[in-house]
Design a protein around this motif. Structure first.
Motif, mmCIF file in Angstrom:
data_model
loop_
_atom_site.group_PDB
_atom_site.id
_atom_site.type_symbol
_atom_site.label_atom_id
_atom_site.label_comp_id
_atom_site.label_asym_id
_atom_site.label_seq_id
_atom_site.Cartn_x
_atom_site.Cartn_y
_atom_site.Cartn_z
ATOM 1 N N GLN A 126 0.811 -1.217 0.000
ATOM 2 C CA GLN A 126 0.000 0.000 0.000
ATOM 3 C C GLN A 126 0.844 1.267 0.000
ATOM 4 N N ASN A 127 2.060 1.179 0.458
ATOM 5 C CA ASN A 127 2.905 2.355 0.680
ATOM 6 C C ASN A 127 3.953 2.530 -0.416
ATOM 7 N N VAL A 128 3.527 2.545 -1.666
ATOM 8 C CA VAL A 128 4.445 2.585 -2.808
ATOM 9 C C VAL A 128 5.377 3.789 -2.752
ATOM 10 N N SER A 129 4.874 4.940 -2.358
ATOM 11 C CA SER A 129 5.691 6.161 -2.400
ATOM 12 C C SER A 129 6.688 6.256 -1.251
ATOM 13 N N THR A 130 6.562 5.392 -0.246
ATOM 14 C CA THR A 130 7.471 5.471 0.909
ATOM 15 C C THR A 130 8.211 4.169 1.186
ATOM 16 N N ARG A 131 8.046 3.181 0.343
ATOM 17 C CA ARG A 131 8.610 1.851 0.614
ATOM 18 C C ARG A 131 10.041 1.684 0.110
ATOM 19 N N GLY A 132 10.539 2.615 -0.661
ATOM 20 C CA GLY A 132 11.895 2.484 -1.185
ATOM 21 C C GLY A 132 11.977 1.569 -2.385
ATOM 22 N N LEU A 133 10.926 1.530 -3.174
ATOM 23 C CA LEU A 133 10.911 0.672 -4.351
ATOM 24 C C LEU A 133 11.790 1.261 -5.448
ATOM 25 N N ALA A 134 12.482 0.396 -6.147
ATOM 26 C CA ALA A 134 13.347 0.821 -7.251
ATOM 27 C C ALA A 134 12.492 0.966 -8.503
ATOM 28 N N MET A 135 11.988 2.169 -8.689
ATOM 29 C CA MET A 135 11.157 2.432 -9.862
ATOM 30 C C MET A 135 11.403 3.855 -10.350
ATOM 31 N N ASP A 136 11.276 4.027 -11.666
ATOM 32 C CA ASP A 136 11.434 5.349 -12.264
ATOM 33 C C ASP A 136 10.222 6.210 -11.964
ATOM 34 N N LYS A 137 10.426 7.508 -12.069
ATOM 35 C CA LYS A 137 9.296 8.435 -11.939
ATOM 36 C C LYS A 137 8.247 8.076 -12.992
ATOM 37 N N GLY A 138 7.016 8.048 -12.591
ATOM 38 C CA GLY A 138 5.929 7.726 -13.507
ATOM 39 C C GLY A 138 5.611 6.250 -13.605
ATOM 40 N N GLN A 139 6.509 5.394 -13.121
ATOM 41 C CA GLN A 139 6.231 3.958 -13.138
ATOM 42 C C GLN A 139 5.245 3.612 -12.028
ATOM 43 N N THR A 140 4.454 2.599 -12.273
ATOM 44 C CA THR A 140 3.525 2.100 -11.270
ATOM 45 C C THR A 140 4.011 0.751 -10.760
ATOM 46 N N LEU A 141 3.391 0.298 -9.685
ATOM 47 C CA LEU A 141 3.694 -1.034 -9.165
ATOM 48 C C LEU A 141 3.389 -2.091 -10.223
ATOM 49 N N GLU A 142 2.329 -1.882 -10.976
ATOM 50 C CA GLU A 142 1.993 -2.806 -12.058
ATOM 51 C C GLU A 142 3.088 -2.815 -13.120
ATOM 52 N N ASP A 143 3.630 -1.660 -13.462
ATOM 53 C CA ASP A 143 4.713 -1.584 -14.457
ATOM 54 C C ASP A 143 5.923 -2.409 -14.029
ATOM 55 N N ILE A 144 6.348 -2.231 -12.763
ATOM 56 C CA ILE A 144 7.546 -2.968 -12.350
ATOM 57 C C ILE A 144 7.245 -4.453 -12.170
ATOM 58 N N TYR A 145 6.023 -4.784 -11.785
ATOM 59 C CA TYR A 145 5.630 -6.191 -11.699
ATOM 60 C C TYR A 145 5.785 -6.855 -13.069
ATOM 61 N N LEU A 146 5.236 -6.223 -14.096
ATOM 62 C CA LEU A 146 5.294 -6.788 -15.446
ATOM 63 C C LEU A 146 6.721 -6.815 -15.988
ATOM 64 N N GLN A 147 7.533 -5.848 -15.602
ATOM 65 C CA GLN A 147 8.927 -5.788 -16.030
ATOM 66 C C GLN A 147 9.770 -6.874 -15.349
ATOM 67 N N ARG A 148 9.532 -7.088 -14.073
ATOM 68 C CA ARG A 148 10.369 -8.011 -13.297
ATOM 69 C C ARG A 148 9.954 -9.470 -13.395
ATOM 70 N N LYS A 149 8.680 -9.739 -13.604
ATOM 71 C CA LYS A 149 8.185 -11.119 -13.584
ATOM 72 C C LYS A 149 9.009 -12.050 -14.490
ATOM 73 N N PRO A 150 9.300 -11.665 -15.740
ATOM 74 C CA PRO A 150 10.114 -12.560 -16.578
ATOM 75 C C PRO A 150 11.528 -12.766 -16.024
ATOM 76 N N LEU A 151 12.068 -11.756 -15.359
ATOM 77 C CA LEU A 151 13.404 -11.885 -14.765
ATOM 78 C C LEU A 151 13.378 -12.856 -13.593
ATOM 79 N N TYR A 152 12.363 -12.734 -12.743
ATOM 80 C CA TYR A 152 12.225 -13.682 -11.631
ATOM 81 C C TYR A 152 12.134 -15.110 -12.169
#
Length: 176
Positions: free
Chosen positions: A122-148
């Motif tokens: 729930q705390n995307v803006s304060t959790r220290g997530l490695a994401m670019d400005k404008g990226q959403t949690l959904e964006d990084i999920y879709l980007q990382r899933k194939p890497l995982y």
């Protein structure tokens, strides 16, 4: 030392957990390490201890590129044995870090579907997530899933199984 622990030490000395924020890496890392009577290390906690502040402050201070480099350095500097390693979710962006983790032992991907991650984080803006400005949690999920999936030796669904069931599934897989 029990025969169970001796077996794992001879085979591979560590287990690395990868996955999105909210997938359960810290929770399962603690439970799995207790079950195996191994140590547990969380690389996010190591970053916070090194910098003396929380992940979001580190991310804000270093920027995305610097944060990813710091995360990579923490992983590459690990010297561990008989340890469950809970990694930061963005570690998969570093091929050298992932190759190093693979050299320590199996990599287990803790998978949760996007809806589960969105509910848990729930705390995307304060959790220290490695994401670019404008990226959403959904964006990084879709980007990382194939890497995982690429780096995983084994996948456990943390939204389909309880934490205890996940530990049992991992231990069953390790015994094979």
């Amino acid at each position: 030392m029990s025969s169970k622990s001796s077996f794992y030490v001879r085979k591979r000395p560590c287990i690395a957990l990868i996955g999105m924020a909210g997938s359960g890496k810290s929770t399962l890392g603690k439970l799995l390490s207790q079950s195996l009577s191994w140590a547990h290390v969380d690389t996010d906690w190591l970053l916070e201890a090194w910098w003396g502040t929380n992940l979001q402050s580190i991310r804000d201070h270093l920027g995305l590129k610097g944060f990813l480099q710091a995360e990579e350095k923490v992983v590459l500097d690990l010297r561990l044995n008989r340890c469950v390693i809970s990694t930061g979710g963005s570690v998969v962006y570093s091929a050298p870090a992932m190759d190093f983790l693979k050299s320590l032992g199996p990599i287990i991907y803790l998978h949760a579907d996007l809806q589960t991650i969105l509910k848990r984080v729930q705390n995307v803006s304060t959790r220290g997530l490695a994401m670019d400005k404008g990226q959403t949690l959904e964006d990084i999920y879709l980007q990382r899933k194939p890497l995982y999936e690429q780096y995983a030796d084994f996948v456990v669904s943390t939204d389909q199984n309880s934490p205890q069931e996940c530990v049992q599934l991992i231990e069953q897989w390790l015994k094979k």
